[in-house]
Design a protein around this motif. Structure first.
Motif, PDB file in Angstrom:
ATOM      1  N   UNK A   1       0.831  -1.204   0.000  1.00 53.18           N
ATOM      2  CA  UNK A   1       0.000   0.000   0.000  1.00 53.18           C
ATOM      3  C   UNK A   1       0.865   1.254   0.000  1.00 53.18           C
ATOM      4  N   UNK A   2       1.872   1.296   0.869  1.00 51.74           N
ATOM      5  CA  UNK A   2       2.736   2.478   0.947  1.00 51.74           C
ATOM      6  C   UNK A   2       3.514   2.674  -0.347  1.00 51.74           C
TER       7      UNK A   2
ATOM      8  N   UNK B   1       4.170   5.702  -5.393  1.00 53.94           N
ATOM      9  CA  UNK B   1       4.228   5.696  -6.858  1.00 53.94           C
ATOM     10  C   UNK B   1       3.293   6.744  -7.442  1.00 53.94           C
ATOM     11  N   UNK B   2       2.082   6.858  -6.899  1.00 54.08           N
ATOM     12  CA  UNK B   2       1.131   7.843  -7.408  1.00 54.08           C
ATOM     13  C   UNK B   2       1.641   9.263  -7.168  1.00 54.08           C
TER      14      UNK B   2
ATOM     15  N   UNK C   1      -7.831  11.541  -2.632  1.00 52.37           N
ATOM     16  CA  UNK C   1      -8.308  10.551  -1.675  1.00 52.37           C
ATOM     17  C   UNK C   1      -7.285  10.233  -0.601  1.00 52.37           C
ATOM     18  N   UNK C   2      -6.036  10.031  -1.013  1.00 52.34           N
ATOM     19  CA  UNK C   2      -4.993   9.672  -0.051  1.00 52.34           C
ATOM     20  C   UNK C   2      -4.742  10.808   0.937  1.00 52.34           C
ATOM     21  N   UNK C   3      -4.664  12.041   0.441  1.00 55.31           N
ATOM     22  CA  UNK C   3      -4.411  13.178   1.323  1.00 55.31           C
ATOM     23  C   UNK C   3      -5.604  13.463   2.225  1.00 55.31           C
ATOM     24  N   UNK C   4      -6.817  13.241   1.709  1.00 55.78           N
ATOM     25  CA  UNK C   4      -8.005  13.431   2.541  1.00 55.78           C
ATOM     26  C   UNK C   4      -7.973  12.505   3.746  1.00 55.78           C
TER      27      UNK C   4
ATOM     28  N   UNK D   1      -6.965   3.498   4.630  1.00 56.60           N
ATOM     29  CA  UNK D   1      -7.916   4.533   4.211  1.00 56.60           C
ATOM     30  C   UNK D   1      -7.355   5.348   3.051  1.00 56.60           C
ATOM     31  N   UNK D   2      -6.061   5.653   3.102  1.00 56.32           N
ATOM     32  CA  UNK D   2      -5.436   6.418   2.022  1.00 56.32           C
ATOM     33  C   UNK D   2      -5.543   5.669   0.699  1.00 56.32           C
ATOM     34  N   UNK D   3      -5.237   4.380   0.728  1.00 59.42           N
ATOM     35  CA  UNK D   3      -5.316   3.575  -0.494  1.00 59.42           C
ATOM     36  C   UNK D   3      -6.755   3.413  -0.955  1.00 59.42           C
TER      37      UNK D   3
END
Length: 210
Positions: A16-17, A22-23, A83-86, A103-105
């Motif tokens: 996940x990390x 990568x994104x 989404x990840x930052x939220x 949750x970030x993923x």
């Protein structure tokens, strides 16, 4: 390879990390202009506010709808990052923990998938019902399943069919409520926000690669 398959939680967390990193790198390589970063930051702030403002109402979170709109209008990387930052920033209010990377993923993939599905649909103004269906299914099947899997792994560090089944079944009511709130938010706010974002993109010459 490192744990011999003996710790599913750490292996999953590492994947996940790596995906989140990568994104972030992928978005940075596009060399976004300041105005594009500001617009993404504004959409992220709205999503965070939507999640924090409804903290008293379990699973009723309009933030998921904002993330979907961001992905559709600003592109795949922007949808994932929103989404990840939220999830990461809002968890400073809810509490950081082992669930945060999940949750970030999960939020990120909801935004990313929305951009993939609707990238060639320029007439979304007339397909609001289709968007709401995705909002419900994406929330339940993407966010819900990822978070339920993370919950099962967090509790024991290992996966088993019986434990996963019990966790998925227990999570159905919460995921359905979350999905319905996302669909309702999209039904009310999607078209007005599409109009606003279209005007901003046209005015400032922002053409995101979807």
């Amino acid at each position: 390879m490192f744990f011999g398959g003996g710790n599913s939680y750490l292996i999953s967390l590492g994947i996940i990390l790596a995906a989140i990193l990568w994104f972030m790198v992928s978005f940075e390589r596009k060399k976004p202009r300041e105005r594009e970063v500001v617009l993404l930051a504004a959409m992220t702030a709205i999503a965070i506010a939507g999640r924090v403002a409804f903290f008293m109402v379990p699973q009723v979170k309009p933030s998921t709808a904002i993330i979907i709109i961001t992905g559709i209008m600003l592109g795949k990387q922007a949808g994932f990052l929103c989404g990840a930052l939220t999830a990461f920033i809002s968890d400073f209010a809810f509490g950081q923990g082992p669930w945060t990377p999940w949750q970030m993923a999960a939020f990120g993939l909801v935004g990313f998938t929305a951009a993939l599905i609707f990238q060639h649909r320029e007439s979304l103004y007339h397909h609001k019902s289709l968007l709401c269906v995705y909002g419900f299914l994406g929330t339940v099947l993407i966010y819900g399943l990822i978070m339920d899997t993370g919950t099962a792994l967090t509790l024991t560090g290992e996966l088993s069919g019986q434990r996963l089944t019990a966790t998925y079944l227990a999570g159905i009511p919460f995921n359905v409520i979350h999905g319905v709130s996302t669909a309702v938010t999209l039904w009310i706010f999607a078209v007005p926000m599409f109009h606003k974002l279209d005007r901003i993109k046209m005015k400032y010459g922002m053409y995101y690669q979807r």
